[in-house]
Scaffold this motif. Structure first.
Motif, PDB file in Angstrom:
ATOM      1  N   MET A  96       1.489   4.727  12.201  1.00  0.00           N
ATOM      2  CA  MET A  96       0.773   3.650  11.517  1.00  0.00           C
ATOM      3  C   MET A  96       0.363   4.105  10.119  1.00  0.00           C
ATOM      4  O   MET A  96       0.114   5.283   9.884  1.00  0.00           O
ATOM      5  N   ALA A  97       0.291   3.150   9.211  1.00  0.00           N
ATOM      6  CA  ALA A  97      -0.095   3.437   7.841  1.00  0.00           C
ATOM      7  C   ALA A  97      -1.031   2.344   7.358  1.00  0.00           C
ATOM      8  O   ALA A  97      -1.060   1.242   7.912  1.00  0.00           O
ATOM      9  N   LEU A  98      -1.773   2.659   6.310  1.00  0.00           N
ATOM     10  CA  LEU A  98      -2.695   1.696   5.727  1.00  0.00           C
ATOM     11  C   LEU A  98      -2.017   0.971   4.575  1.00  0.00           C
ATOM     12  O   LEU A  98      -1.248   1.567   3.809  1.00  0.00           O
ATOM     13  N   MET A  99      -2.300  -0.305   4.427  1.00  0.00           N
ATOM     14  CA  MET A  99      -1.678  -1.127   3.403  1.00  0.00           C
ATOM     15  C   MET A  99      -2.758  -1.819   2.582  1.00  0.00           C
ATOM     16  O   MET A  99      -3.679  -2.409   3.137  1.00  0.00           O
ATOM     17  N   THR A 100      -2.651  -1.718   1.261  1.00  0.00           N
ATOM     18  CA  THR A 100      -3.530  -2.454   0.359  1.00  0.00           C
ATOM     19  C   THR A 100      -2.705  -3.547  -0.332  1.00  0.00           C
ATOM     20  O   THR A 100      -1.473  -3.566  -0.231  1.00  0.00           O
ATOM     21  N   PHE A 101      -3.378  -4.438  -1.059  1.00  0.00           N
ATOM     22  CA  PHE A 101      -2.715  -5.599  -1.629  1.00  0.00           C
ATOM     23  C   PHE A 101      -2.964  -5.682  -3.131  1.00  0.00           C
ATOM     24  O   PHE A 101      -3.918  -5.105  -3.647  1.00  0.00           O
ATOM     25  N   LYS A 102      -2.101  -6.431  -3.813  1.00  0.00           N
ATOM     26  CA  LYS A 102      -2.344  -6.701  -5.222  1.00  0.00           C
ATOM     27  C   LYS A 102      -3.608  -7.555  -5.332  1.00  0.00           C
ATOM     28  O   LYS A 102      -3.786  -8.496  -4.562  1.00  0.00           O
ATOM     29  N   PRO A 103      -4.474  -7.257  -6.298  1.00  0.00           N
ATOM     30  CA  PRO A 103      -5.770  -7.971  -6.384  1.00  0.00           C
ATOM     31  C   PRO A 103      -5.623  -9.365  -6.971  1.00  0.00           C
ATOM     32  O   PRO A 103      -6.171  -9.684  -8.036  1.00  0.00           O
ATOM     33  N   THR A 104      -4.901 -10.229  -6.268  1.00  0.00           N
ATOM     34  CA  THR A 104      -4.712 -11.597  -6.746  1.00  0.00           C
ATOM     35  C   THR A 104      -5.923 -12.483  -6.469  1.00  0.00           C
ATOM     36  O   THR A 104      -6.001 -13.596  -6.965  1.00  0.00           O
ATOM     37  N   SER A 105      -6.864 -11.983  -5.658  1.00  0.00           N
ATOM     38  CA  SER A 105      -8.110 -12.705  -5.388  1.00  0.00           C
ATOM     39  C   SER A 105      -9.141 -11.670  -4.953  1.00  0.00           C
ATOM     40  O   SER A 105      -8.782 -10.554  -4.558  1.00  0.00           O
ATOM     41  N   PRO A 106     -10.437 -12.024  -5.019  1.00  0.00           N
ATOM     42  CA  PRO A 106     -11.451 -11.051  -4.588  1.00  0.00           C
ATOM     43  C   PRO A 106     -11.250 -10.581  -3.146  1.00  0.00           C
ATOM     44  O   PRO A 106     -11.494  -9.417  -2.824  1.00  0.00           O
ATOM     45  N   GLY A 107     -10.805 -11.486  -2.256  1.00  0.00           N
ATOM     46  CA  GLY A 107     -10.595 -11.105  -0.868  1.00  0.00           C
ATOM     47  C   GLY A 107      -9.435 -10.142  -0.698  1.00  0.00           C
ATOM     48  O   GLY A 107      -9.508  -9.187   0.071  1.00  0.00           O
ATOM     49  N   ARG A 108      -8.343 -10.379  -1.450  1.00  0.00           N
ATOM     50  CA  ARG A 108      -7.187  -9.491  -1.363  1.00  0.00           C
ATOM     51  C   ARG A 108      -7.488  -8.135  -1.994  1.00  0.00           C
ATOM     52  O   ARG A 108      -6.959  -7.111  -1.578  1.00  0.00           O
ATOM     53  N   ARG A 109      -8.331  -8.138  -3.030  1.00  0.00           N
ATOM     54  CA  ARG A 109      -8.648  -6.894  -3.728  1.00  0.00           C
ATOM     55  C   ARG A 109      -9.269  -5.864  -2.778  1.00  0.00           C
ATOM     56  O   ARG A 109      -8.987  -4.673  -2.865  1.00  0.00           O
ATOM     57  N   SER A 110     -10.107  -6.318  -1.867  1.00  0.00           N
ATOM     58  CA  SER A 110     -10.851  -5.402  -1.000  1.00  0.00           C
ATOM     59  C   SER A 110     -10.173  -5.143   0.338  1.00  0.00           C
ATOM     60  O   SER A 110     -10.577  -4.235   1.054  1.00  0.00           O
ATOM     61  N   ALA A 111      -9.184  -5.951   0.691  1.00  0.00           N
ATOM     62  CA  ALA A 111      -8.613  -5.867   2.042  1.00  0.00           C
ATOM     63  C   ALA A 111      -7.785  -4.602   2.241  1.00  0.00           C
ATOM     64  O   ALA A 111      -7.063  -4.169   1.346  1.00  0.00           O
ATOM     65  N   VAL A 112      -7.914  -4.026   3.431  1.00  0.00           N
ATOM     66  CA  VAL A 112      -7.083  -2.892   3.850  1.00  0.00           C
ATOM     67  C   VAL A 112      -6.598  -3.199   5.258  1.00  0.00           C
ATOM     68  O   VAL A 112      -7.399  -3.484   6.148  1.00  0.00           O
ATOM     69  N   ARG A 113      -5.283  -3.153   5.457  1.00  0.00           N
ATOM     70  CA  ARG A 113      -4.702  -3.466   6.761  1.00  0.00           C
ATOM     71  C   ARG A 113      -4.010  -2.241   7.341  1.00  0.00           C
ATOM     72  O   ARG A 113      -3.510  -1.389   6.600  1.00  0.00           O
TER      73      ARG A 113
END
Length: 270
Positions: free
Chosen positions: A1-18
Motif C-alpha cells: 500500500m502507498a499514500l496518495m496526495t492530490f493536486k490542490p484544485t480545491s481546499p478539500g483536495r489540497r489536504s486529502a491523503v488516501r
C-alpha cells in the motif's frame, strides 16, 4: 500500500491523503454474506437522541464476519480481499474445501490464493486460528476471544495487534496496544498476526463533507456547551470539565465495579 496526495484544485483536495490499495476487490460483496443495515440517526425506539453526532451518510450493507472461526480442521483458500464500510480493517473472503464461504478480518500479509485453517493443530502461520494455549509465547495475535466460544472481541481494528506475554494457571497474559496487561482464559482462540490496513491512521479525509459521507455529524457546537461560546479563543476555565449535561468528562473514570477488572494485570494508565 502507498499514500496518495492530490493536486490542490480545491481546499478539500489540497489536504486529502488516501491509502492506495490496488489489490482490493473492485466488485460487489458476496451476496449471501450481506444483510441490511438500518440507520438510527442516534435515536432510540422513543425517537430520542441517545448517541450524538450520528446521522446522514451513505447507504451501507453489513458484511457478516466469522469471528468464531469454528470450522476446525477444514482448510480454506483466500478468494479475495475486500473493503468493508463498517470497519477500518479490510476483510478476506474464504472458500472452504466443502464449498462454504465466510468473511474474516484480513490480517497483514494475507493475500488471494493463500490457505488458512483453524484448530488446535493448525501451523503457526498468519491467518490461522488456534487456542492461546497452543500459540508460542511472544507471538503477535489479533481477533482474540475473552470467553471461550464467544467469538473475537479484542484487536479487530486496522493495525491492531496483541502480544502473548505468558501462560500460567489456565490463563494467558496479553499486552494490548494501549499498554494494558490482561489475563484471558488459555482456551480462548486468537488469530496469528496483526490486522491489516495498517496505514489507515495516515489517511486524511480533507474536508468536513467526507466525514458526513461516513454518517458522522459535526461534534463542535460551542453555544450549546458549558465551555463554548464567546467571541475570542478562551480555555475551558472550569477546573472540573463537564459534558453539555453536567457529567464530568476528560479523564473522569466511568469503569466501576466491572466483573472483568480482576483480569487486568496492569492498567493502561500505568
Amino acid at each position: 500500500m502507498a499514500l496518495m496526495t492530490f493536486k490542490p484544485t480545491s481546499p478539500g483536495r489540497r489536504s486529502a491523503v488516501r491509502v492506495v490499495t490496488p489489490d482490493l476487490h473492485k466488485g460487489a460483496p458476496f451476496a449471501a454474506l450481506v444483510e441490511k443495515k438500518a440507520k438510527t440517526g442516534g435515536r432510540n425506539h422513543h425517537g430520542r437522541i441517545t448517541t450524538r453526532h450520528i446521522g446522514g451518510g451513505h447507504k451501507q450493507n453489513y458484511r457478516i464476519i466469522d469471528f468464531k472461526r469454528d470450522k476446525e480442521g477444514i482448510p480454506a483458500r483466500v478468494e479475495r480481499i475486500e473493503y468493508d464500510p463498517n470497519r477500518t480493517a479490510h476483510i478476506a473472503l474464504l472458500c472452504y474445501v466443502d464449498g462454504e464461504r465466510r468473511y474474516i478480518i484480513a490480517p497483514k500479509g494475507l493475500k488471494g490464493g493463500d490457505q488458512v485453517i483453524a484448530g488446535r493443530d493448525a501451523p503457526i502461520k498468519v491467518g490461522n486460528t488456534l487456542p492461546l494455549r497452543n500459540i508460542p509465547v511472544g507471538s503477535t495475535v489479533h481477533c482474540i476471544e475473552m470467553k471461550p466460544g464467544k467469538g473475537a472481541q479484542l484487536a479487530r481494528a486496522a493495525g491492531a495487534g496483541v502480544q502473548l506475554i505468558a501462560r500460567e494457571s489456565g490463563y494467558a497474559t496479553l499486552r494490548l496496544r494501549s499498554g494494558e496487561m490482561r489475563k484471558v482464559p488459555a482456551e480462548c482462540r486468537a488469530t496469528i498476526g496483526e490486522v491489516g490496513n495498517v496505514e489507515h491512521n495516515l489517511e486524511k479525509l480533507g474536508k468536513a463533507g467526507a466525514k458526513r459521507w461516513r454518517g458522522i455529524k459535526p461534534t463542535v457546537n460551542p453555544v450549546d456547551h458549558p465551555h463554548g461560546g464567546g467571541e475570542a479563543k478562551a480555555g475551558q476555565g472550569n477546573p472540573h470539565p463537564v459534558t453539555p449535561w453536567g457529567v464530568p468528562t476528560k479523564g473522569y473514570k466511568t469503569r466501576k465495579n466491572k466483573r472483568t477488572t480482576q483480569f487486568i494485570v496492569r492498567d493502561r494508565r500505568g
